[in-house]
Design a protein around this motif. Structure first.
Motif, PDB file in Angstrom:
ATOM      1  N   ALA A  51       3.110   0.620   7.321  1.00 26.20           N
ATOM      2  CA  ALA A  51       2.802   1.783   6.487  1.00 26.20           C
ATOM      3  C   ALA A  51       3.455   1.670   5.115  1.00 26.20           C
ATOM      4  O   ALA A  51       2.821   1.929   4.080  1.00 26.20           O
ATOM      5  N   ALA A  52       4.733   1.275   5.077  1.00 25.59           N
ATOM      6  CA  ALA A  52       5.435   1.154   3.802  1.00 25.59           C
ATOM      7  C   ALA A  52       4.836   0.042   2.942  1.00 25.59           C
ATOM      8  O   ALA A  52       4.699   0.184   1.718  1.00 25.59           O
ATOM      9  N   HIS A  53       4.466  -1.060   3.580  1.00 29.21           N
ATOM     10  CA  HIS A  53       3.894  -2.182   2.839  1.00 29.21           C
ATOM     11  C   HIS A  53       2.520  -1.809   2.274  1.00 29.21           C
ATOM     12  O   HIS A  53       2.233  -2.104   1.095  1.00 29.21           O
ATOM     13  N   THR A  54       1.710  -1.171   3.065  1.00 24.31           N
ATOM     14  CA  THR A  54       0.374  -0.760   2.605  1.00 24.31           C
ATOM     15  C   THR A  54       0.484   0.232   1.456  1.00 24.31           C
ATOM     16  O   THR A  54      -0.244   0.144   0.466  1.00 24.31           O
ATOM     17  N   TRP A  55       1.420   1.187   1.585  1.00 19.59           N
ATOM     18  CA  TRP A  55       1.598   2.178   0.524  1.00 19.59           C
ATOM     19  C   TRP A  55       2.011   1.486  -0.772  1.00 19.59           C
ATOM     20  O   TRP A  55       1.520   1.821  -1.847  1.00 19.59           O
ATOM     21  N   SER A  56       2.927   0.530  -0.687  1.00 20.09           N
ATOM     22  CA  SER A  56       3.412  -0.133  -1.900  1.00 20.09           C
ATOM     23  C   SER A  56       2.298  -0.912  -2.590  1.00 20.09           C
ATOM     24  O   SER A  56       2.240  -0.961  -3.825  1.00 20.09           O
ATOM     25  N   LEU A  57       1.420  -1.513  -1.811  1.00 18.84           N
ATOM     26  CA  LEU A  57       0.320  -2.286  -2.400  1.00 18.84           C
ATOM     27  C   LEU A  57      -0.628  -1.400  -3.204  1.00 18.84           C
ATOM     28  O   LEU A  57      -1.261  -1.875  -4.159  1.00 18.84           O
ATOM     29  N   HIS A  58      -0.727  -0.132  -2.824  1.00 16.22           N
ATOM     30  CA  HIS A  58      -1.666   0.777  -3.491  1.00 16.22           C
ATOM     31  C   HIS A  58      -0.982   1.703  -4.495  1.00 16.22           C
ATOM     32  O   HIS A  58      -1.632   2.578  -5.072  1.00 16.22           O
ATOM     33  N   HIS A  59       0.320   1.534  -4.685  1.00 13.20           N
ATOM     34  CA  HIS A  59       1.043   2.421  -5.601  1.00 13.20           C
ATOM     35  C   HIS A  59       2.016   1.610  -6.463  1.00 13.20           C
ATOM     36  O   HIS A  59       3.188   1.943  -6.572  1.00 13.20           O
ATOM     37  N   ARG A  60       1.520   0.559  -7.066  1.00 12.00           N
ATOM     38  CA  ARG A  60       2.378  -0.223  -7.956  1.00 12.00           C
ATOM     39  C   ARG A  60       1.608  -0.636  -9.215  1.00 12.00           C
ATOM     40  O   ARG A  60       1.173  -1.786  -9.337  1.00 12.00           O
ATOM     41  N   PRO A  61       1.492   0.274 -10.174  1.00 15.04           N
ATOM     42  CA  PRO A  61       0.868  -0.086 -11.458  1.00 15.04           C
ATOM     43  C   PRO A  61       1.708  -1.134 -12.171  1.00 15.04           C
ATOM     44  O   PRO A  61       2.882  -1.355 -11.848  1.00 15.04           O
ATOM     45  N   ALA A  62       1.119  -1.762 -13.162  1.00 13.95           N
ATOM     46  CA  ALA A  62       1.778  -2.873 -13.850  1.00 13.95           C
ATOM     47  C   ALA A  62       3.138  -2.470 -14.417  1.00 13.95           C
ATOM     48  O   ALA A  62       4.111  -3.231 -14.340  1.00 13.95           O
ATOM     49  N   ALA A  63       3.226  -1.275 -14.990  1.00 12.01           N
ATOM     50  CA  ALA A  63       4.490  -0.832 -15.590  1.00 12.01           C
ATOM     51  C   ALA A  63       5.576  -0.699 -14.525  1.00 12.01           C
ATOM     52  O   ALA A  63       6.730  -1.082 -14.749  1.00 12.01           O
ATOM     53  N   LEU A  64       5.224  -0.160 -13.366  1.00 13.33           N
ATOM     54  CA  LEU A  64       6.203   0.006 -12.292  1.00 13.33           C
ATOM     55  C   LEU A  64       6.646  -1.345 -11.737  1.00 13.33           C
ATOM     56  O   LEU A  64       7.816  -1.535 -11.401  1.00 13.33           O
ATOM     57  N   VAL A  65       5.715  -2.286 -11.651  1.00 15.64           N
ATOM     58  CA  VAL A  65       6.060  -3.636 -11.187  1.00 15.64           C
ATOM     59  C   VAL A  65       7.056  -4.290 -12.142  1.00 15.64           C
ATOM     60  O   VAL A  65       8.014  -4.942 -11.711  1.00 15.64           O
TER      61      VAL A  65
END
Length: 237
Positions: free
Chosen positions: A51-65
């Motif tokens: 769940a945490a991994h899936t959420w991170s994949l869909h909530h990481r815009p370029a600026a946040l990365v």
């Protein structure tokens, strides 16, 4: 009054019990989490990790990365070891003590890293799929090296700052707690938490890898605190 009586009545005994309590809680948590990970190692990914991994994949815009890469970089390399030395230099009251404390802090961090590496190699947990990574990573996953290192570094700095504040209060015969010291401790804790969470956001660690790193750091810091306090002469307690 005997040394034993002074120890029992003084403020150090509760501090040692607190440190040993942290060791016990961290050890039980790490042991339980390790058992769960070993059980599922050759099976499906743990639900909380998925769940945490899936959420991170869909909530990481370029600026946040970009921000996460900067934050995660502070949890590895030369920086943690330089900070450990700085913590020792900060804690000492004179040149001899500062050099001794710096060497001790560095040895403490290096030995903790060696033990964590041994645990990581023994468990051999695979990282998430390489295609999901947003930064470079190497080695096995559990426990997270960045999470462990940043937590240990934060603990060493908090201990050094607290010790320095106590020395200053003793010289000034002041009493009470330092609001500034508490604020710095909170900020360092938030930074260490951010380093750990950045590893999940960047897709190179499972969430339980990070939690295991924090638990390992809790055990190592608590054990070091308890041993140092028990080794102090009675008059210094």
């Amino acid at each position: 009054m005997t040394g034993r009586t002074r120890f029992a009545e003084g403020p150090v005994a509760p501090r040692i019990r607190t440190a040993l309590g942290a060791v016990l809680i961290g050890f039980v948590g790490l042991l339980g989490l390790t058992a769960v990970v070993l059980t599922a190692r050759h099976g499906s990914v743990l639900p909380i990790d998925r769940a945490a991994h899936t959420w991170s994949l869909h909530h990481r815009p370029a600026a946040l990365v970009t921000v996460a890469r900067v934050v995660t970089a502070t949890g590895t390399g030369v920086f943690p070891y330089a900070a450990a030395v700085a913590a020792g230099l900060m804690a000492g009251r004179d040149i001899r003590h500062r050099l001794a404390y710096a060497a001790g802090a560095l040895a403490f961090l290096l030995l903790g890293q060696a033990l964590r590496f041994g645990l990581m190699e023994a468990i051999g947990r695979a990282r998430p799929a390489v295609g999901d990574w947003a930064t470079h990573a190497s080695g096995f996953a559990f426990p997270s090296g960045h999470a462990t290192t940043s937590a240990l570094m934060a603990g060493l700095l908090v201990a050094a700052i607290g010790h320095r504040a106590r020395l200053r209060r003793a010289r000034a015969t002041a009493s009470g707690t330092s609001t500034g010291t508490a604020t710095v401790a909170v900020l360092l804790g938030c930074w260490a938490a951010a380093v750990g969470m950045s590893r999940v956001l960047l897709g190179v660690h499972w969430a339980t890898d990070v939690v295991a790193g924090w638990l390992f750091a809790t055990v190592w810091l608590g054990l070091g605190t308890a041993l140092i306090r028990m080794a102090l002469p009675a008059h210094r307690r």
